[in-house]
Structure formats: structure tokens, C-alpha cells
Write a protein that holds these residues in place. Structure first.
Motif, PDB file in Angstrom:
ATOM      1  N   ASP A 135      -1.135   1.609   3.018  1.00 49.01           N
ATOM      2  CA  ASP A 135      -1.410   0.360   3.729  1.00 49.01           C
ATOM      3  C   ASP A 135      -1.640  -0.692   2.652  1.00 49.01           C
ATOM      4  OD1 ASP A 135      -2.230  -1.765   5.206  1.00 49.01           O
ATOM      5  OD2 ASP A 135      -3.832  -0.724   6.280  1.00 49.01           O
ATOM      6  N   ALA A 136      -0.601  -1.439   2.345  1.00 50.30           N
ATOM      7  CA  ALA A 136      -0.658  -2.387   1.223  1.00 50.30           C
ATOM      8  C   ALA A 136      -0.952  -3.816   1.669  1.00 50.30           C
ATOM      9  CB  ALA A 136       0.651  -2.341   0.449  1.00 50.30           C
ATOM     10  N   LYS A 171       1.955  -3.515  -4.121  1.00 49.49           N
ATOM     11  CA  LYS A 171       2.758  -3.440  -2.899  1.00 49.49           C
ATOM     12  C   LYS A 171       3.717  -2.248  -2.885  1.00 49.49           C
ATOM     13  CE  LYS A 171       0.925  -7.107  -1.129  1.00 49.49           C
ATOM     14  NZ  LYS A 171      -0.004  -6.980   0.045  1.00 49.49           N
ATOM     15  N   THR A 172       3.550  -1.293  -3.826  1.00 47.32           N
ATOM     16  CA  THR A 172       4.389  -0.097  -3.770  1.00 47.32           C
ATOM     17  C   THR A 172       4.106   0.648  -2.469  1.00 47.32           C
ATOM     18  OG1 THR A 172       2.720   1.082  -5.084  1.00 47.32           O
ATOM     19  CG2 THR A 172       4.627   0.179  -6.259  1.00 47.32           C
ATOM     20  N   ASN A 232       9.221   5.907  -9.567  1.00 52.63           N
ATOM     21  CA  ASN A 232      10.293   5.409  -8.672  1.00 52.63           C
ATOM     22  C   ASN A 232       9.728   5.120  -7.283  1.00 52.63           C
ATOM     23  OD1 ASN A 232      12.864   6.159 -10.428  1.00 52.63           O
ATOM     24  ND2 ASN A 232      11.511   7.951 -10.459  1.00 52.63           N
ATOM     25  N   ASN A 233       8.665   4.328  -7.251  1.00 53.61           N
ATOM     26  CA  ASN A 233       7.943   4.115  -5.993  1.00 53.61           C
ATOM     27  C   ASN A 233       8.627   3.049  -5.142  1.00 53.61           C
ATOM     28  OD1 ASN A 233       6.004   3.921  -3.953  1.00 53.61           O
ATOM     29  ND2 ASN A 233       4.344   4.387  -5.390  1.00 53.61           N
ATOM     30  N   ASN A 234       9.739   3.468  -4.533  1.00 60.89           N
ATOM     31  CA  ASN A 234      10.482   2.580  -3.643  1.00 60.89           C
ATOM     32  C   ASN A 234      11.119   3.409  -2.535  1.00 60.89           C
ATOM     33  OD1 ASN A 234      13.501   3.156  -4.396  1.00 60.89           O
ATOM     34  ND2 ASN A 234      12.442   2.893  -6.382  1.00 60.89           N
ATOM     35  N   ARG A 235      11.473   2.765  -1.461  1.00 64.91           N
ATOM     36  CA  ARG A 235      11.945   3.488  -0.274  1.00 64.91           C
ATOM     37  C   ARG A 235      13.282   4.183  -0.499  1.00 64.91           C
ATOM     38  NH1 ARG A 235       8.945  -0.727   1.485  1.00 64.91           N
ATOM     39  NH2 ARG A 235       7.378  -0.240   3.092  1.00 64.91           N
TER      40      ARG A 235
END
Length: 224
Positions: free
Chosen positions: A72-73, A79-80, A16-19
Motif C-alpha cells: 500500500d504505497a 512507490k515500488t 526488479n520491483n515492477n509489475r
């Protein structure tokens, strides 16, 4: 300290790699990841001084030894926004960033390890290390070919495909001179990471890397 819940949280973050998810579960991040990491750093402060007083174990929440969870993507296809590992660096007090000599601790579901050395030094420092190896090879060989060191650590990182400028391909230590990183890695199990003896285990391994760290500091004219 770290526990099974630390690894479980990182596994959930991976899925669940989201803000939005991270913000909803921030209290779990604090309880199972950040606070145990800061506690580990605090517990390492006095023992680390036994190895060298020139390396810093800072438990500041921002700008200390614990590396940021935010990625730092900018230059990555992935882009996670969050890292799914815990990275802790006890770097030399003269170093300004992660490219300084340091001791390292890494925790993730796919691997856990301790590290010692210098990762991706800038060109001036890299050239200084290579020159030192060329001019003082015996101490370097003693550090990395020591039987105890070799039984615990493995040299890691990226290397050039061709000899660096100024060094012949027949140089007896050419594979070492090709290195972009001078990092020694020693694996840990999740059981060791979650044990009450973690500080002792990590300290013991840092001590085994003492000669390598001393050599790198000597090459960079930094105290050790």
C-alpha cells in the motif's frame, strides 16, 4: 518449506520491483515464496493451538495469515509495488486486521524474526493496555522482565516522546506507558528459517511470549 531460493527470489524482486518483471516470474513467486509460506502456516495450525486456541493460522491465499505481497504505497515515498519480505500473522480470532493481538513471522534478506504482541492498536485499545499496566503492573513486569523472555525477545516499536495524557512522567513504568506498539521481537537466522525444525523453533519462542500475550488479551478483555 522455505529455502535458499526463497531468499534469492526476494533479492531479485528487490532489484526488479515492477509489475512486468513480477508477472513474468510469478510462477517462481508461487513455488519459492507463497506455497512454502502457506505450507508453513498449515504446519503451524496444530502447534499454535498448544499455545492458545484463540489465534488463527489460515492458509487461505487471500485474506488468511499470509500478508499480501502488494504494498500500500499511497502514503509512502517509495512507490515500488511489491514487498520484498514475507509477513505472516497469526492474529486473535476477535481481531479484524493487523492491529489485533497476534503472533508474527517475518522473513527477508535483511532480517528474519518472530514477533508477539500488538502493533499500532487503535486509541481505545491502546488506552486499555496503558490503564491495565497502571492498575496491574506486577503481571506486566513479570511478563517482560522474565529472564528467559529477555534472553530471547526484545520489546520493539515506536514510543511517544512525552508521557501519554493522564500519566505522570515520574510513573515507574513510564517508558512502557509511552509505547505505541507492544511488540516483542526475536531474531532468526536464514539457516533456521530454511531448516526442517522451523516449526519447532517458532513454537518454542511463541511459548516464551505466552505471559505477554496473555496479559495483552487480559487488558483488552479477550480470551486467551
Amino acid at each position: 518449506m522455505f529455502s535458499k531460493k526463497t531468499f534469492e527470489f526476494l533479492a531479485q524482486l528487490d532489484k526488479n520491483n515492477n509489475r512486468d518483471w513480477f508477472n513474468d516470474h510469478k510462477s517462481q513467486y508461487e513455488e519459492y515464496v507463497r506455497e512454502p509460506a502457506l505450507d508453513f502456516i498449515r504446519q503451524m495450525q496444530a502447534p499454535l493451538a498448544e499455545v492458545s486456541s484463540h489465534f488463527v493460522a489460515s492458509d487461505k491465499k487471500v485474506g488468511g495469515s499470509l500478508m499480501r505481497v502488494h504494498k500500500d504505497a499511497r502514503f509512502s515515498k517509495d512507490k515500488t509495488p511489491y514487498k520484498i519480505n514475507v509477513g505472516i500473522q497469526f492474529r486473535h480470532f476477535m481481531g479484524k486486521d493487523v492491529h489485533a493481538p497476534g503472533f508474527y513471522f517475518h522473513l527477508a534478506n535483511d532480517e528474519c524474526f518472530v514477533g508477539a504482541g500488538i502493533w499500532r492498536p487503535e486509541s481505545k485499545a491502546l488506552n486499555a493496555i496503558r490503564t491495565c499496566i497502571d492498575e496491574n503492573p506486577n503481571s506486566y513486569k513479570k511478563a517482560i522482565y522474565d529472564q528467559q523472555f529477555k534472553s530471547i525477545f526484545e520489546m520493539s516499536g515506536e514510543s511517544l516522546k512525552r508521557p501519554p495524557r493522564g500519566f505522570e512522567k515520574e510513573h515507574p513504568l513510564i517508558n512502557e506507558l509511552k509505547r505505541k506498539d507492544f511488540i516483542a521481537i526475536s531474531p532468526l537466522t536464514q539457516k533456521q528459517v530454511c531448516s526442517n525444525n522451523l516449526v519447532d523453533i517458532v513454537l518454542e519462542r511463541y511459548k516464551v511470549a505466552d505471559s505477554l500475550m496473555g496479559y495483552l488479551c487480559f487488558a483488552l478483555e479477550q480470551p486467551y
